[in-house]
Every structure is written in C-alpha cells, then in structure tokens.
Design a protein around this motif. Structure first.
Motif, PDB file in Angstrom:
ATOM      1  N   SER A  48       0.817  -1.206   0.000  1.00 23.21           N
ATOM      2  CA  SER A  48       0.000   0.000   0.000  1.00 23.21           C
ATOM      3  C   SER A  48       0.858   1.266   0.000  1.00 23.21           C
ATOM      4  CB  SER A  48      -0.968   0.006   1.177  1.00 23.21           C
ATOM      5  OG  SER A  48      -0.256  -0.005   2.397  1.00 23.21           O
ATOM      6  N   GLY A  49       2.007   1.250   0.630  1.00 26.97           N
ATOM      7  CA  GLY A  49       2.888   2.418   0.634  1.00 26.97           C
ATOM      8  C   GLY A  49       3.333   2.792  -0.763  1.00 26.97           C
ATOM      9  N   LYS A  50       3.656   1.795  -1.564  1.00 29.34           N
ATOM     10  CA  LYS A  50       4.088   2.042  -2.944  1.00 29.34           C
ATOM     11  C   LYS A  50       2.922   2.541  -3.790  1.00 29.34           C
ATOM     12  CE  LYS A  50       6.587   0.229  -6.785  1.00 29.34           C
ATOM     13  NZ  LYS A  50       7.833  -0.335  -7.096  1.00 29.34           N
ATOM     14  N   ILE A  51       1.739   2.000  -3.557  1.00 30.24           N
ATOM     15  CA  ILE A  51       0.557   2.447  -4.287  1.00 30.24           C
ATOM     16  C   ILE A  51       0.273   3.913  -3.977  1.00 30.24           C
ATOM     17  CG2 ILE A  51      -1.953   2.179  -4.498  1.00 30.24           C
ATOM     18  CD1 ILE A  51      -1.455  -0.862  -4.044  1.00 30.24           C
ATOM     19  N   ILE A  52       0.355   4.281  -2.702  1.00 26.96           N
ATOM     20  CA  ILE A  52       0.119   5.664  -2.284  1.00 26.96           C
ATOM     21  C   ILE A  52       1.172   6.586  -2.881  1.00 26.96           C
ATOM     22  CG2 ILE A  52       0.127   7.233  -0.294  1.00 26.96           C
ATOM     23  CD1 ILE A  52      -1.181   4.895   1.287  1.00 26.96           C
ATOM     24  N   ALA A  53       2.421   6.171  -2.847  1.00 28.47           N
ATOM     25  CA  ALA A  53       3.498   6.990  -3.413  1.00 28.47           C
ATOM     26  C   ALA A  53       3.286   7.214  -4.904  1.00 28.47           C
ATOM     27  CB  ALA A  53       4.851   6.331  -3.154  1.00 28.47           C
ATOM     28  N   ASN A  54       2.886   6.180  -5.622  1.00 28.08           N
ATOM     29  CA  ASN A  54       2.638   6.316  -7.058  1.00 28.08           C
ATOM     30  C   ASN A  54       1.451   7.235  -7.329  1.00 28.08           C
ATOM     31  OD1 ASN A  54       4.762   4.654  -7.756  1.00 28.08           O
ATOM     32  ND2 ASN A  54       3.499   2.828  -7.941  1.00 28.08           N
ATOM     33  N   ALA A  55       0.405   7.114  -6.521  1.00 26.65           N
ATOM     34  CA  ALA A  55      -0.771   7.968  -6.692  1.00 26.65           C
ATOM     35  C   ALA A  55      -0.428   9.420  -6.412  1.00 26.65           C
ATOM     36  CB  ALA A  55      -1.902   7.497  -5.781  1.00 26.65           C
ATOM     37  N   ARG A  56       0.375   9.655  -5.388  1.00 27.73           N
ATOM     38  CA  ARG A  56       0.777  11.021  -5.067  1.00 27.73           C
ATOM     39  C   ARG A  56       1.659  11.605  -6.167  1.00 27.73           C
ATOM     40  NH1 ARG A  56       1.806  11.423   1.435  1.00 27.73           N
ATOM     41  NH2 ARG A  56      -0.383  11.116   1.975  1.00 27.73           N
ATOM     42  N   ALA A  57       2.541  10.799  -6.732  1.00 23.33           N
ATOM     43  CA  ALA A  57       3.398  11.279  -7.816  1.00 23.33           C
ATOM     44  C   ALA A  57       2.554  11.642  -9.034  1.00 23.33           C
ATOM     45  CB  ALA A  57       4.432  10.218  -8.186  1.00 23.33           C
ATOM     46  N   ALA A  59      -0.640  12.523  -8.986  1.00 20.59           N
ATOM     47  CA  ALA A  59      -1.412  13.721  -8.639  1.00 20.59           C
ATOM     48  C   ALA A  59      -0.541  14.970  -8.745  1.00 20.59           C
ATOM     49  CB  ALA A  59      -1.978  13.588  -7.232  1.00 20.59           C
ATOM     50  N   ALA A  60       0.715  14.864  -8.330  1.00 18.98           N
ATOM     51  CA  ALA A  60       1.625  16.004  -8.414  1.00 18.98           C
ATOM     52  C   ALA A  60       1.867  16.394  -9.874  1.00 18.98           C
ATOM     53  CB  ALA A  60       2.947  15.677  -7.729  1.00 18.98           C
ATOM     54  N   LYS A  61       1.998  15.402 -10.765  1.00 17.74           N
ATOM     55  CA  LYS A  61       2.186  15.681 -12.183  1.00 17.74           C
ATOM     56  C   LYS A  61       0.982  16.423 -12.762  1.00 17.74           C
ATOM     57  CE  LYS A  61       5.009  11.641 -13.230  1.00 17.74           C
ATOM     58  NZ  LYS A  61       5.004  10.334 -13.900  1.00 17.74           N
ATOM     59  N   GLY A  63      -0.976  18.357 -11.009  1.00 17.33           N
ATOM     60  CA  GLY A  63      -1.197  19.611 -10.314  1.00 17.33           C
ATOM     61  C   GLY A  63      -2.175  19.547  -9.165  1.00 17.33           C
ATOM     62  N   HIS A  64      -2.478  18.365  -8.664  1.00 15.49           N
ATOM     63  CA  HIS A  64      -3.397  18.212  -7.534  1.00 15.49           C
ATOM     64  C   HIS A  64      -2.594  18.134  -6.246  1.00 15.49           C
ATOM     65  CE1 HIS A  64      -6.511  17.425 -10.438  1.00 15.49           C
ATOM     66  NE2 HIS A  64      -5.764  16.484 -10.974  1.00 15.49           N
ATOM     67  N   PHE A  65      -2.615  19.175  -5.452  1.00 18.63           N
ATOM     68  CA  PHE A  65      -1.793  19.220  -4.248  1.00 18.63           C
ATOM     69  C   PHE A  65      -2.599  19.367  -2.965  1.00 18.63           C
ATOM     70  CE2 PHE A  65       0.900  21.108  -7.606  1.00 18.63           C
ATOM     71  CZ  PHE A  65       1.854  20.114  -7.654  1.00 18.63           C
ATOM     72  N   SER A  66      -3.888  19.467  -3.021  1.00 17.37           N
ATOM     73  CA  SER A  66      -4.686  19.823  -1.852  1.00 17.37           C
ATOM     74  C   SER A  66      -4.575  18.835  -0.697  1.00 17.37           C
ATOM     75  CB  SER A  66      -6.152  19.984  -2.241  1.00 17.37           C
ATOM     76  OG  SER A  66      -6.664  18.764  -2.728  1.00 17.37           O
ATOM     77  N   ASN A  67      -4.265  17.583  -0.950  1.00 17.37           N
ATOM     78  CA  ASN A  67      -4.218  16.582   0.119  1.00 17.37           C
ATOM     79  C   ASN A  67      -2.811  16.296   0.621  1.00 17.37           C
ATOM     80  OD1 ASN A  67      -6.984  16.166   0.060  1.00 17.37           O
ATOM     81  ND2 ASN A  67      -6.802  14.705  -1.604  1.00 17.37           N
ATOM     82  N   TYR A  68      -1.840  17.065   0.183  1.00 16.62           N
ATOM     83  CA  TYR A  68      -0.461  16.762   0.534  1.00 16.62           C
ATOM     84  C   TYR A  68       0.159  17.918   1.297  1.00 16.62           C
ATOM     85  CZ  TYR A  68      -1.612  13.498  -3.103  1.00 16.62           C
ATOM     86  OH  TYR A  68      -2.236  12.561  -3.840  1.00 16.62           O
ATOM     87  N   ASP A  69       1.144  17.612   2.117  1.00 15.19           N
ATOM     88  CA  ASP A  69       1.790  18.673   2.898  1.00 15.19           C
ATOM     89  C   ASP A  69       2.760  19.475   2.018  1.00 15.19           C
ATOM     90  OD1 ASP A  69       4.355  17.416   2.876  1.00 15.19           O
ATOM     91  OD2 ASP A  69       3.785  16.196   4.594  1.00 15.19           O
ATOM     92  N   SER A  71       5.941  19.889   1.875  1.00 23.36           N
ATOM     93  CA  SER A  71       7.155  19.259   1.366  1.00 23.36           C
ATOM     94  C   SER A  71       6.905  18.444   0.095  1.00 23.36           C
ATOM     95  CB  SER A  71       7.783  18.375   2.448  1.00 23.36           C
ATOM     96  OG  SER A  71       6.953  17.240   2.682  1.00 23.36           O
ATOM     97  N   GLU A  72       5.662  18.050  -0.133  1.00 23.40           N
ATOM     98  CA  GLU A  72       5.330  17.265  -1.315  1.00 23.40           C
ATOM     99  C   GLU A  72       4.906  18.145  -2.488  1.00 23.40           C
ATOM    100  OE1 GLU A  72       3.671  13.154   0.502  1.00 23.40           O
ATOM    101  OE2 GLU A  72       2.376  14.898   0.705  1.00 23.40           O
ATOM    102  N   ARG A  73       4.813  19.443  -2.272  1.00 15.29           N
ATOM    103  CA  ARG A  73       4.362  20.374  -3.315  1.00 15.29           C
ATOM    104  C   ARG A  73       5.537  20.991  -4.048  1.00 15.29           C
ATOM    105  NH1 ARG A  73      -0.285  23.523   0.116  1.00 15.29           N
ATOM    106  NH2 ARG A  73      -1.256  21.625   0.877  1.00 15.29           N
ATOM    107  N   LYS A  74       6.258  20.167  -4.742  1.00 19.31           N
ATOM    108  CA  LYS A  74       7.423  20.650  -5.493  1.00 19.31           C
ATOM    109  C   LYS A  74       6.964  21.149  -6.846  1.00 19.31           C
ATOM    110  CE  LYS A  74      10.408  17.384  -3.219  1.00 19.31           C
ATOM    111  NZ  LYS A  74      11.185  16.180  -3.334  1.00 19.31           N
ATOM    112  N   GLY A  75       7.569  22.195  -7.307  1.00 15.86           N
ATOM    113  CA  GLY A  75       7.248  22.633  -8.639  1.00 15.86           C
ATOM    114  C   GLY A  75       6.648  23.949  -8.625  1.00 15.86           C
TER     115      GLY A  75
END
Length: 75
Positions: A48-57, A59-61, A63-69, A71-75
């Motif tokens: 599940s950790g890898k699935i979450i990391a992939n989903a967050r990556a 989402a970041a691509k 431009g969806h950042f609302s659910n992340y802290d 430090s995860e809002r790079k760009g």
C-alpha cells in the motif's frame, strides 16, 4: 462505504461491490438480490505504501496538491 465480496445464489457469479449501509445490492449479471456475503481477503502488506506513493506522484504531475503537505508540493 466498504467494499464487500458477494456470491449470487441464482447464477453463482462472484463479484465485489461498494455498498452503503442499509443498502441491498443486486447481482450485476442477473439482477438477483439473493446474495451471500463472502469473507474478503485483506490487502497484502507492504504494497500500500508504494501504491500511495505512485498515486501522489501522479497527482503532483497533474497539479493536484490539496491533500499533501508543503514538502510534497514541489514545482
């Protein structure tokens, strides 16, 4: 809303469905409501950790950042 596994007693089809509490699902194959609730297998540990990391990556691509802290809002 939990996802449950069911087996239709009418056509013997096995399926999973997202069900609201108090709702009676119907078989997607034949429409019967004569269902047997099955015991679902738990998600495998460690994946599940890898699935979450992939989903967050992803989402970041997009431009969806609302659910992340911050430090995860790079760009």
């Amino acid at each position: 809303m939990p996802i449950f596994d069911y087996r239709c007693k009418a056509c013997d089809k096995t399926f999973e469905m997202l069900v609201l509490s108090g709702e009676t699902p119907a078989c997607p194959a034949c429409g019967s409501t004569e269902l047997e609730k099955l015991i679902s297998l738990p998600a495998p540990q460690g994946k599940s950790g890898k699935i979450i990391a992939n989903a967050r990556a992803q989402a970041a691509k997009e431009g969806h950042f609302s659910n992340y802290d911050a430090s995860e809002r790079k760009g």
